[in-house]
Design an enzyme around this catalytic site. Structure first.
Site, mmCIF file in Angstrom:
data_model
loop_
_atom_site.group_PDB
_atom_site.id
_atom_site.type_symbol
_atom_site.label_atom_id
_atom_site.label_comp_id
_atom_site.label_asym_id
_atom_site.label_seq_id
_atom_site.Cartn_x
_atom_site.Cartn_y
_atom_site.Cartn_z
ATOM 1 N N SER A 7 27.208 -18.030 -40.948
ATOM 2 C CA SER A 7 28.120 -17.340 -40.052
ATOM 3 C C SER A 7 27.801 -17.674 -38.606
ATOM 4 C CB SER A 7 28.038 -15.827 -40.266
ATOM 5 O OG SER A 7 28.821 -15.160 -39.294
ATOM 6 N N HIS B 67 31.437 -20.165 -41.529
ATOM 7 C CA HIS B 67 32.113 -18.868 -41.520
ATOM 8 C C HIS B 67 32.314 -18.413 -40.077
ATOM 9 C CE1 HIS B 67 33.279 -15.059 -43.444
ATOM 10 N NE2 HIS B 67 32.663 -14.451 -42.442
ATOM 11 N N ASP C 251 33.796 -15.330 -37.783
ATOM 12 C CA ASP C 251 34.247 -13.938 -37.719
ATOM 13 C C ASP C 251 35.032 -13.700 -36.438
ATOM 14 O OD1 ASP C 251 33.133 -12.713 -40.113
ATOM 15 O OD2 ASP C 251 31.173 -13.075 -39.217
ATOM 16 N N MET D 63 36.962 -10.978 -34.231
ATOM 17 C CA MET D 63 37.007 -9.521 -34.055
ATOM 18 C C MET D 63 37.831 -9.175 -32.823
ATOM 19 S SD MET D 63 32.986 -8.678 -34.679
ATOM 20 C CE MET D 63 32.080 -9.418 -36.041
ATOM 21 N N HIS E 225 37.461 -15.436 -40.985
ATOM 22 C CA HIS E 225 37.506 -14.043 -41.427
ATOM 23 C C HIS E 225 38.096 -13.213 -40.290
ATOM 24 C CE1 HIS E 225 34.929 -10.313 -42.762
ATOM 25 N NE2 HIS E 225 36.230 -10.088 -42.817
ATOM 26 N N MET F 146 38.895 -10.013 -38.710
ATOM 27 C CA MET F 146 38.632 -8.575 -38.629
ATOM 28 C C MET F 146 39.502 -8.027 -37.499
ATOM 29 S SD MET F 146 34.504 -8.408 -39.001
ATOM 30 C CE MET F 146 33.612 -9.563 -40.031
ATOM 31 N N MET G 143 32.427 -6.994 -48.182
ATOM 32 C CA MET G 143 31.572 -6.692 -47.040
ATOM 33 C C MET G 143 30.346 -5.916 -47.527
ATOM 34 S SD MET G 143 32.985 -8.121 -44.509
ATOM 35 C CE MET G 143 31.780 -7.513 -43.330
ATOM 36 N N ASP H 289 29.509 -11.037 -47.561
ATOM 37 C CA ASP H 289 29.340 -11.168 -46.111
ATOM 38 C C ASP H 289 28.541 -9.989 -45.569
ATOM 39 O OD1 ASP H 289 29.520 -11.656 -43.430
ATOM 40 O OD2 ASP H 289 31.709 -11.545 -43.306
#
Length: 234
Positions: A14, A39, A41, A43, A72, A74, A143, A181
């Site tokens: 990540s 990966h 993330d 946000m 991913h 979020m 998660m 994750d």
């Protein structure tokens, strides 16, 4: 679905835990590593209480990446940004069940863009909510920490949840991969794979180590050995 042979799990470091001041170097040094995916993330400060990075940073990562980008989201209302993230380099796009009141439509939109479609579940969300859509998914992200921040401790109940999800996938003859994750390390990687995990996302454990590439190599060796031990005799 043939569950008699276990696939070798994928590793997806990540980049949330990487050095943001030197993302080109961080991305390029992973090119020849044991990482299968990178990966990312994303946000928004609304769905989760933090802001990470968005489309311009993902574009920069993609320019230097050798592995597929596992994105991913979020974020709230992810359907508004799917094409933009695909264009920025996403190979996989995962949205949260909790953020999508029209989840089936969003999954079909992701597939129409040519990306793998994933759905993430927060720790409190049971896997049973995916019963009516599991056959359409390429990926389910469990998660194993509360989303929004890196460096959290692994939630032990994740192991039971992974096993339940594996049963659901088999029952519905789905080809969805199970991704974990949060809080993944050498201490729990083998147990997660035993429970049914196919993809392990590791952030702080990898990037806070003295040598992230060596850490990924050690994880790969452990997982390869585990799979070799559990394969049925010919």
């Amino acid at each position: 679905m043939n569950s008699s042979r276990r696939i070798v799990p994928l590793l997806a470091p990540s980049l949330l835990a990487a050095d943001f001041g030197n993302l080109q170097h961080e991305t390029e040094r992973l090119a020849g590593s044991a990482a299968d995916w990178l990966h990312c993330d994303v946000m928004d400060g609304r769905f989760v209480p933090n802001i990470s990075f968005g489309i311009p940073v993902l574009q920069a990562i993609h320019r230097h990446a050798q592995q597929p980008l596992d994105v991913h989201l979020m974020i709230e209302e992810p359907q508004q940004y799917l094409a933009a993230f695909r264009d920025a380099g996403a190979a996989n796009i995962t949205v949260h069940y909790e953020a999508c009141p029209h989840l089936h439509r969003v999954v079909q939109q992701i597939k129409a863009l040519g990306c793998r479609a994933g759905v993430a579940l927060n720790p409190h969300t049971p896997v049973a909510v995916l019963e009516d859509i599991i056959a359409d998914l390429d990926l389910v992200c469990i998660m194993s920490v509360n989303p929004g921040f890196g460096g959290q401790s692994f939630i032990p109940n994740t192991l039971r949840k992974v096993a339940a999800l594996k049963e659901l996938i088999v029952d519905y003859n789905s080809s969805a991969l199970i991704e974990i994750d949060g809080g993944v390390s050498l201490d729990n990687a083998a147990a997660l794979v035993e429970a049914g995990a196919d993809v392990l996302v590791a952030g702080s454990f990898v990037f806070n180590s003295p040598d992230p590439v060596a850490t990924l190599a050690t994880m790969r060796q452990q997982l390869n050995a585990l799979v070799a031990e559990t394969q049925p005799a010919r």
